[in-house]
Motif scaffolding. Structure first.
Motif, PDB file in Angstrom:
ATOM      1  N   ILE A   1      12.612 -11.969   0.729  1.00 51.02           N
ATOM      2  CA  ILE A   1      11.178 -11.329   0.690  1.00 51.02           C
ATOM      3  C   ILE A   1      10.160 -12.289   0.056  1.00 51.02           C
ATOM      4  N   GLN A   2       9.112 -11.775   0.492  1.00 54.60           N
ATOM      5  CA  GLN A   2       7.823 -12.588   0.242  1.00 54.60           C
ATOM      6  C   GLN A   2       7.403 -11.988  -1.123  1.00 54.60           C
ATOM      7  N   ALA A   3       6.076 -12.896  -1.647  1.00 53.91           N
ATOM      8  CA  ALA A   3       5.588 -12.427  -2.821  1.00 53.91           C
ATOM      9  C   ALA A   3       5.052 -10.919  -2.907  1.00 53.91           C
ATOM     10  N   ASN A   4       4.299 -10.526  -1.596  1.00 51.76           N
ATOM     11  CA  ASN A   4       3.753  -9.337  -1.563  1.00 51.76           C
ATOM     12  C   ASN A   4       4.404  -8.240  -0.472  1.00 51.76           C
ATOM     13  N   THR A   5       5.625  -8.403  -0.396  1.00 54.12           N
ATOM     14  CA  THR A   5       6.405  -7.689   0.516  1.00 54.12           C
ATOM     15  C   THR A   5       6.274  -6.140  -0.063  1.00 54.12           C
ATOM     16  N   PHE A   6       6.577  -5.801  -1.382  1.00 53.81           N
ATOM     17  CA  PHE A   6       6.555  -4.659  -1.964  1.00 53.81           C
ATOM     18  C   PHE A   6       5.465  -4.209  -3.127  1.00 53.81           C
TER      19      PHE A   6
ATOM     20  N   GLY B   1       0.901  -1.217  -0.114  1.00 52.55           N
ATOM     21  CA  GLY B   1      -0.117   0.114  -0.032  1.00 52.55           C
ATOM     22  C   GLY B   1       0.744   1.191   0.075  1.00 52.55           C
ATOM     23  N   VAL B   2       2.137   0.945  -0.104  1.00 51.12           N
ATOM     24  CA  VAL B   2       2.869   2.247  -0.246  1.00 51.12           C
ATOM     25  C   VAL B   2       3.101   2.811  -1.478  1.00 51.12           C
TER      26      VAL B   2
END
Length: 276
Positions: free
Chosen positions: A238-243, A222-223
């Motif tokens: 990282i994970q698939a939805n980190t960024f 959401g950034v």
């Protein structure tokens, strides 16, 4: 000096002042007495303690909770190293707090508190506990010795103009989720672990990390329009939805190709660039 020995009749209405050089005294602020005095949470404006030789100074659980007129807290005592659960929660007018020997901020100690509160006069704090500043108004977050940021510690905090956490290595789940920054560029030079949703739905747009090894799911979800510089010498997990999709990454030039093929990084390949 034990505030439990006082009666509601002889409590000061606006200013608590304790000054003593006694080397055999305990100064304890309990919550029960303050809550018994009708309207006290609407009148108390300041707390001042100067007790350089006191055996102990203690702010008990919820001792000044919801004192909505409280603006200033100044404690000069080497023995006050911990602030208990909810001690100042709901103190929405709090602007100034000086606790120069404090080392641990307890759970929810300043939740829902502050009117652009400055934290720079708590320079020795190492541990910031769960929900310590939850939904608080905090003008600057300056903790040069802090090592860990607890779960939801600054969740939904607002008015943040400065973030200085040079030694913090661990950022727990939701620690800054929904926080509002006036300066939207931040640095986390020692951060190694960024927990789930740590900065989710914040308004930051530029972040620098020099030591990170692991960034959990939804950490930056959401950034919008995020630019992320990662100066580490290895590729963090990282994970698939980190960024969010569209995040721009700037990494060590020698690692660009490694990033582009690493697990969960490949989806960001077209937005990974060598840092200057």
């Amino acid at each position: 000096i034990n505030w439990a020995d006082f009666t509601t009749a002889n409590l000061p209405d606006e200013h608590i002042v304790v000054e003593t050089e006694d080397d055999d005294c305990d100064i304890t602020f309990f919550s029960s007495l303050f809550k018994k005095k009708t309207g006290y949470n609407e009148t108390l404006k300041s707390v001042y303690v100067d007790a350089p030789y006191a055996v102990s100074v203690l702010f008990g659980t919820g001792c000044f909770q919801n004192c909505k007129a409280l603006e200033s807290v100044d404690v000069k005592s080497p023995t006050l190293q911990f602030v208990n659960h909810s001690a100042f929660s709901g103190c929405s007018a709090l602007k100034y707090i000086s606790l120069p020997n404090l080392q641990t901020i307890g759970e929810a100690a300043f939740g829902y508190a502050g009117d652009k509160l400055s934290t720079e006069y708590m320079p020795l704090v190492q541990v910031i506990s769960k929900q310590a500043f939850y939904q608080a108004s905090v003008e600057d977050i300056v903790f040069p010795e802090a090592l860990s940021i607890g779960e939801s510690a600054f969740q939904n905090a607002k008015d943040i103009s400065e973030l200085v956490l040079p030694k913090a290595t661990s950022f727990a789940v939701n620690c800054f989720k929904g926080a509002t920054f006036l300066n939207t560029a931040i640095e986390l030079p020692s951060a190694e672990i960024i927990g789930a949703s740590a900065f989710e739905n914040t308004n930051i747009n530029n972040i620098l990390m020099r030591s990170v090894t692991s960034i959990a799911s939804s950490a930056f979800a959401g950034v919008s329009n995020l630019s992320c510089t990662i100066a580490t010498l290895s590729v963090p997990s990282i994970q698939a939805n980190t960024f969010p999709v569209g995040t721009q990454f700037y990494v060590q030039p020698s690692l660009v190709d490694s990033y582009k093929t690493a697990t969960n990084w490949a989806q960001h390949a077209e937005n990974i660039y060598p840092m200057a």
